[in-house]
Every structure is written in C-alpha cells, then in structure tokens.
Design a protein around this motif. Structure first.
Motif, PDB file in Angstrom:
ATOM      1  N   TRP A 121     -41.113 -51.981 112.632  1.00  0.00           N
ATOM      2  CA  TRP A 121     -41.963 -50.786 112.392  1.00  0.00           C
ATOM      3  C   TRP A 121     -41.299 -49.564 111.592  1.00  0.00           C
ATOM      4  O   TRP A 121     -41.920 -49.150 110.727  1.00  0.00           O
ATOM      5  CB  TRP A 121     -42.598 -50.243 113.706  1.00  0.00           C
ATOM      6  CG  TRP A 121     -43.373 -51.342 114.428  1.00  0.00           C
ATOM      7  CD1 TRP A 121     -43.118 -52.569 115.258  1.00  0.00           C
ATOM      8  CD2 TRP A 121     -45.008 -51.322 114.507  1.00  0.00           C
ATOM      9  NE1 TRP A 121     -43.877 -52.926 115.536  1.00  0.00           N
ATOM     10  CE2 TRP A 121     -45.078 -52.423 115.062  1.00  0.00           C
ATOM     11  CE3 TRP A 121     -45.965 -50.745 113.684  1.00  0.00           C
ATOM     12  CZ2 TRP A 121     -46.535 -52.841 115.310  1.00  0.00           C
ATOM     13  CZ3 TRP A 121     -47.133 -51.295 113.934  1.00  0.00           C
ATOM     14  CH2 TRP A 121     -47.586 -52.248 114.851  1.00  0.00           C
ATOM     15  N   SER A 122     -40.058 -49.479 111.760  1.00  0.00           N
ATOM     16  CA  SER A 122     -39.483 -48.425 111.079  1.00  0.00           C
ATOM     17  C   SER A 122     -39.248 -48.703 109.626  1.00  0.00           C
ATOM     18  O   SER A 122     -38.881 -47.981 108.771  1.00  0.00           O
ATOM     19  CB  SER A 122     -37.838 -47.957 111.726  1.00  0.00           C
ATOM     20  OG  SER A 122     -37.297 -49.168 111.521  1.00  0.00           O
ATOM     21  N   ARG A 123     -39.224 -50.093 109.188  1.00  0.00           N
ATOM     22  CA  ARG A 123     -39.163 -50.451 108.049  1.00  0.00           C
ATOM     23  C   ARG A 123     -40.475 -50.809 107.287  1.00  0.00           C
ATOM     24  O   ARG A 123     -40.319 -51.722 106.382  1.00  0.00           O
ATOM     25  CB  ARG A 123     -38.251 -51.749 107.956  1.00  0.00           C
ATOM     26  CG  ARG A 123     -36.601 -51.238 108.273  1.00  0.00           C
ATOM     27  CD  ARG A 123     -35.596 -52.383 108.001  1.00  0.00           C
ATOM     28  NE  ARG A 123     -36.031 -53.805 108.408  1.00  0.00           N
ATOM     29  CZ  ARG A 123     -36.251 -54.242 109.556  1.00  0.00           C
ATOM     30  NH1 ARG A 123     -36.526 -53.748 110.606  1.00  0.00           N
ATOM     31  NH2 ARG A 123     -36.573 -55.335 109.918  1.00  0.00           N
ATOM     32  N   ASN A 124     -41.486 -50.322 107.658  1.00  0.00           N
ATOM     33  CA  ASN A 124     -42.845 -50.636 107.227  1.00  0.00           C
ATOM     34  C   ASN A 124     -43.297 -52.168 107.278  1.00  0.00           C
ATOM     35  O   ASN A 124     -44.059 -52.601 106.445  1.00  0.00           O
ATOM     36  CB  ASN A 124     -42.928 -50.153 105.726  1.00  0.00           C
ATOM     37  CG  ASN A 124     -43.024 -48.804 105.239  1.00  0.00           C
ATOM     38  OD1 ASN A 124     -43.410 -47.988 106.567  1.00  0.00           O
ATOM     39  ND2 ASN A 124     -42.603 -48.177 104.466  1.00  0.00           N
ATOM     40  N   ASN A 125     -43.000 -52.698 108.466  1.00  0.00           N
ATOM     41  CA  ASN A 125     -43.627 -54.097 108.693  1.00  0.00           C
ATOM     42  C   ASN A 125     -44.038 -53.998 110.302  1.00  0.00           C
ATOM     43  O   ASN A 125     -43.310 -53.376 111.249  1.00  0.00           O
ATOM     44  CB  ASN A 125     -42.231 -55.050 108.872  1.00  0.00           C
ATOM     45  CG  ASN A 125     -41.728 -55.151 107.777  1.00  0.00           C
ATOM     46  OD1 ASN A 125     -42.210 -55.383 106.685  1.00  0.00           O
ATOM     47  ND2 ASN A 125     -40.395 -55.119 107.618  1.00  0.00           N
ATOM     48  N   ALA A 126     -45.307 -54.161 110.358  1.00  0.00           N
ATOM     49  CA  ALA A 126     -46.019 -54.089 111.414  1.00  0.00           C
ATOM     50  C   ALA A 126     -45.937 -55.493 112.344  1.00  0.00           C
ATOM     51  O   ALA A 126     -46.479 -56.532 112.053  1.00  0.00           O
ATOM     52  CB  ALA A 126     -47.631 -53.759 111.351  1.00  0.00           C
ATOM     53  N   VAL A 158     -48.123 -61.911 115.035  1.00  0.00           N
ATOM     54  CA  VAL A 158     -48.605 -61.556 113.789  1.00  0.00           C
ATOM     55  C   VAL A 158     -47.975 -60.278 113.164  1.00  0.00           C
ATOM     56  O   VAL A 158     -47.507 -59.419 113.957  1.00  0.00           O
ATOM     57  CB  VAL A 158     -50.242 -61.242 114.005  1.00  0.00           C
ATOM     58  CG1 VAL A 158     -50.671 -60.797 112.853  1.00  0.00           C
ATOM     59  CG2 VAL A 158     -50.880 -62.411 114.338  1.00  0.00           C
ATOM     60  N   THR A 159     -47.572 -60.699 111.755  1.00  0.00           N
ATOM     61  CA  THR A 159     -46.825 -59.747 111.276  1.00  0.00           C
ATOM     62  C   THR A 159     -47.346 -59.168 109.975  1.00  0.00           C
ATOM     63  O   THR A 159     -47.869 -60.011 109.183  1.00  0.00           O
ATOM     64  CB  THR A 159     -45.485 -60.003 110.681  1.00  0.00           C
ATOM     65  OG1 THR A 159     -44.793 -60.572 112.103  1.00  0.00           O
ATOM     66  CG2 THR A 159     -44.569 -59.209 110.119  1.00  0.00           C
ATOM     67  N   LEU A 160     -47.430 -57.964 109.652  1.00  0.00           N
ATOM     68  CA  LEU A 160     -47.916 -57.388 108.239  1.00  0.00           C
ATOM     69  C   LEU A 160     -46.735 -56.785 107.910  1.00  0.00           C
ATOM     70  O   LEU A 160     -46.187 -55.647 108.346  1.00  0.00           O
ATOM     71  CB  LEU A 160     -49.019 -56.418 108.318  1.00  0.00           C
ATOM     72  CG  LEU A 160     -50.358 -56.932 108.768  1.00  0.00           C
ATOM     73  CD1 LEU A 160     -50.494 -57.343 110.189  1.00  0.00           C
ATOM     74  CD2 LEU A 160     -51.431 -55.876 108.350  1.00  0.00           C
ATOM     75  N   ARG A 161     -46.113 -57.449 106.728  1.00  0.00           N
ATOM     76  CA  ARG A 161     -44.869 -56.995 106.429  1.00  0.00           C
ATOM     77  C   ARG A 161     -45.062 -56.567 104.961  1.00  0.00           C
ATOM     78  O   ARG A 161     -46.080 -56.679 104.232  1.00  0.00           O
ATOM     79  CB  ARG A 161     -43.683 -58.357 106.180  1.00  0.00           C
ATOM     80  CG  ARG A 161     -44.156 -59.304 105.291  1.00  0.00           C
ATOM     81  CD  ARG A 161     -43.119 -60.463 105.349  1.00  0.00           C
ATOM     82  NE  ARG A 161     -43.529 -61.552 104.661  1.00  0.00           N
ATOM     83  CZ  ARG A 161     -43.539 -61.891 103.373  1.00  0.00           C
ATOM     84  NH1 ARG A 161     -42.977 -60.831 102.426  1.00  0.00           N
ATOM     85  NH2 ARG A 161     -44.131 -63.112 102.907  1.00  0.00           N
ATOM     86  N   ASP A 162     -44.144 -55.806 104.429  1.00  0.00           N
ATOM     87  CA  ASP A 162     -44.065 -54.838 103.076  1.00  0.00           C
ATOM     88  C   ASP A 162     -45.358 -54.264 102.886  1.00  0.00           C
ATOM     89  O   ASP A 162     -45.919 -54.129 101.978  1.00  0.00           O
ATOM     90  CB  ASP A 162     -43.974 -56.039 101.877  1.00  0.00           C
ATOM     91  CG  ASP A 162     -42.752 -56.893 102.080  1.00  0.00           C
ATOM     92  OD1 ASP A 162     -41.755 -56.351 102.392  1.00  0.00           O
ATOM     93  OD2 ASP A 162     -42.793 -58.048 101.462  1.00  0.00           O
ATOM     94  N   VAL A 163     -45.874 -53.496 103.867  1.00  0.00           N
ATOM     95  CA  VAL A 163     -46.780 -52.411 104.104  1.00  0.00           C
ATOM     96  C   VAL A 163     -46.716 -51.303 103.049  1.00  0.00           C
ATOM     97  O   VAL A 163     -45.788 -50.884 102.982  1.00  0.00           O
ATOM     98  CB  VAL A 163     -47.165 -51.929 105.398  1.00  0.00           C
ATOM     99  CG1 VAL A 163     -48.175 -50.871 105.297  1.00  0.00           C
ATOM    100  CG2 VAL A 163     -47.495 -53.050 106.462  1.00  0.00           C
ATOM    101  N   ASN A 164     -47.565 -51.397 101.937  1.00  0.00           N
ATOM    102  CA  ASN A 164     -47.695 -50.533 100.861  1.00  0.00           C
ATOM    103  C   ASN A 164     -46.427 -50.645  99.787  1.00  0.00           C
ATOM    104  O   ASN A 164     -46.285 -49.767  99.104  1.00  0.00           O
ATOM    105  CB  ASN A 164     -47.414 -49.193 101.386  1.00  0.00           C
ATOM    106  CG  ASN A 164     -49.009 -48.706 101.986  1.00  0.00           C
ATOM    107  OD1 ASN A 164     -50.138 -49.010 101.237  1.00  0.00           O
ATOM    108  ND2 ASN A 164     -49.001 -48.062 103.193  1.00  0.00           N
ATOM    109  N   ARG A 165     -45.732 -51.851  99.960  1.00  0.00           N
ATOM    110  CA  ARG A 165     -44.752 -52.008  98.866  1.00  0.00           C
ATOM    111  C   ARG A 165     -45.356 -52.157  97.482  1.00  0.00           C
ATOM    112  O   ARG A 165     -44.958 -51.576  96.568  1.00  0.00           O
ATOM    113  CB  ARG A 165     -43.865 -53.326  99.186  1.00  0.00           C
ATOM    114  CG  ARG A 165     -42.851 -53.645  97.937  1.00  0.00           C
ATOM    115  CD  ARG A 165     -42.236 -54.809  98.291  1.00  0.00           C
ATOM    116  NE  ARG A 165     -42.782 -56.035  98.226  1.00  0.00           N
ATOM    117  CZ  ARG A 165     -43.110 -56.661  97.234  1.00  0.00           C
ATOM    118  NH1 ARG A 165     -42.944 -56.233  96.146  1.00  0.00           N
ATOM    119  NH2 ARG A 165     -44.151 -57.957  97.376  1.00  0.00           N
ATOM    120  N   VAL A 166     -46.644 -52.691  97.555  1.00  0.00           N
ATOM    121  CA  VAL A 166     -47.661 -52.665  96.458  1.00  0.00           C
ATOM    122  C   VAL A 166     -48.724 -51.749  96.873  1.00  0.00           C
ATOM    123  O   VAL A 166     -48.975 -52.089  98.244  1.00  0.00           O
ATOM    124  CB  VAL A 166     -48.268 -54.178  96.163  1.00  0.00           C
ATOM    125  CG1 VAL A 166     -49.336 -54.028  95.104  1.00  0.00           C
ATOM    126  CG2 VAL A 166     -47.050 -54.867  95.549  1.00  0.00           C
TER     127      VAL A 166
END
Length: 194
Positions: free
Chosen positions: A64-69, A85-93
């Motif tokens: 979470w601290s690295r923008n991965n839920a 379930v992982t949402l990674r690279d949140v807002n990298r794009v």
C-alpha cells in the motif's frame, strides 16, 4: 505518498490488507502448481519452497505504501485467507491500475475470485471523496492456456480487448500468447450473478 489501506466487505468475504499472520495460508497456496505457474513470480520461485510464503508476503504487506492495493480475500467469519486480489501500479498511468488475483485450491469453485475482483474494481472506480481511488481503467492479462483466469475476468466484467503474442513468459522460458482484458469505470456491472 502511498494508498490508504482499505477493508471491503462483500457477501461472506472480506478484502483486507495482508498481514504476517497470513503466512500459513499463503504457504498452502504457494504449494499449488497453478498458483506457482501463473501468479507467484520469479522472485518467489527462486527461493526454497519453505520460504516462498515469506518471500511472497514481504513485498505485499507494505505494498500500500508503494501504490499497490494488495488485498487478502478472506472468509468474513474466520478471517482465514482464501486468495488475493491486487491492484498494482495505481496511477503509474493516470487513472489506471493493473489487476492480478488468485484463489487457494480449497476455495475454488465458489466464484470467490470473480466476486472479489468485482468488489475491488467497484472500490477502485469509486471517487476518493467516497473512499475509493477514482480510477477510470483497470486492466489484466493472462496466458491463453490459463482458461480459469479468463472465466474470472469475464465474470467480473473485464472485457476481452485482444491477444498479446508471446507476452507471458514462464519461469522455464516457455512463452504464451496472453489475453488483455479491461474494465472501465463507466462500464456496466457484470450482468451474471457473481
């Protein structure tokens, strides 16, 4: 900046941040050949089998601290981990993230992955003012030969966008074509009962 760790309740499931206490359940999952083949990752496969759960957890507990839920999918009554379930690279794009998921063998066949994926997507599309991420697009990919993952994606409302040739590379070097799926915030929720 990071993301705020979040808890989502859906039916008899809860999506919550992973904790060190999930190690035993992750170790059981990491013994499954399909999880090892499709979702464990090369860093996990390089360590001895008895260290794989620790290796897998160490980069995800603080994700979470690295923008991965990074969610544990757990039984709401017992809090036992059933999958992830992982949402990674949140807002990298801008306004986007990439999704990954797995379910332990003992929990398969109950559509847990599709329900958890749908719940995570709805949360990701919710505005930040209402506790979500305010994303517009979520994407995922899977090797074509991983047909179960394709069924999960479609059930959770992720439309097939195309085939990426030789995209997925297994630890032994074998290459597979992969499906690319995506779900957009304005897309309708899945019609099929999850």
């Amino acid at each position: 900046m990071g993301l705020k760790p979040t808890r989502i309740e859906v039916d008899e499931l809860v999506l919550r941040p992973l904790v060190a206490g999930d190690e035993a359940a992750v170790a059981t999952a990491m013994a499954d050949p399909d999880i090892l083949r499709w979702t464990a990752g090369s860093a996990v496969l390089r360590v001895p089998a008895d260290r794989r759960a620790v290796k897998w957890l160490e980069s995800r507990i603080d994700g979470w601290s690295r923008n991965n839920a990074v969610f544990a999918v757990a039984d709401a009554a017992t809090d036992v981990l059933l999958g992830s379930v992982t949402l990674r690279d949140v807002n990298r794009v801008p306004d986007q993230a990439v999704v990954a998921y797995w379910v332990s063998p003992a929990a398969r066949g109950r559509r847990l992955a599709a329900r958890a994926l749908d719940a995570a997507a709805r949360w990701a599309f919710t505005s930040p003012g209402d506790g979500g991420l305010g994303l517009h697009r979520l994407s995922l990919d899977h090797a074509l030969v991983n047909e179960g993952s394709c069924r999960v994606a479609i059930r959770a409302g992720f439309l097939l966008e195309g085939t990426m040739r030789d995209y997925y590379v297994e630890a032994d070097g074998r290459r597979h074509d992969s499906h690319l799926h995506a779900r957009l915030a304005p897309d309708p929720r899945p019609a099929e009962r999850l």
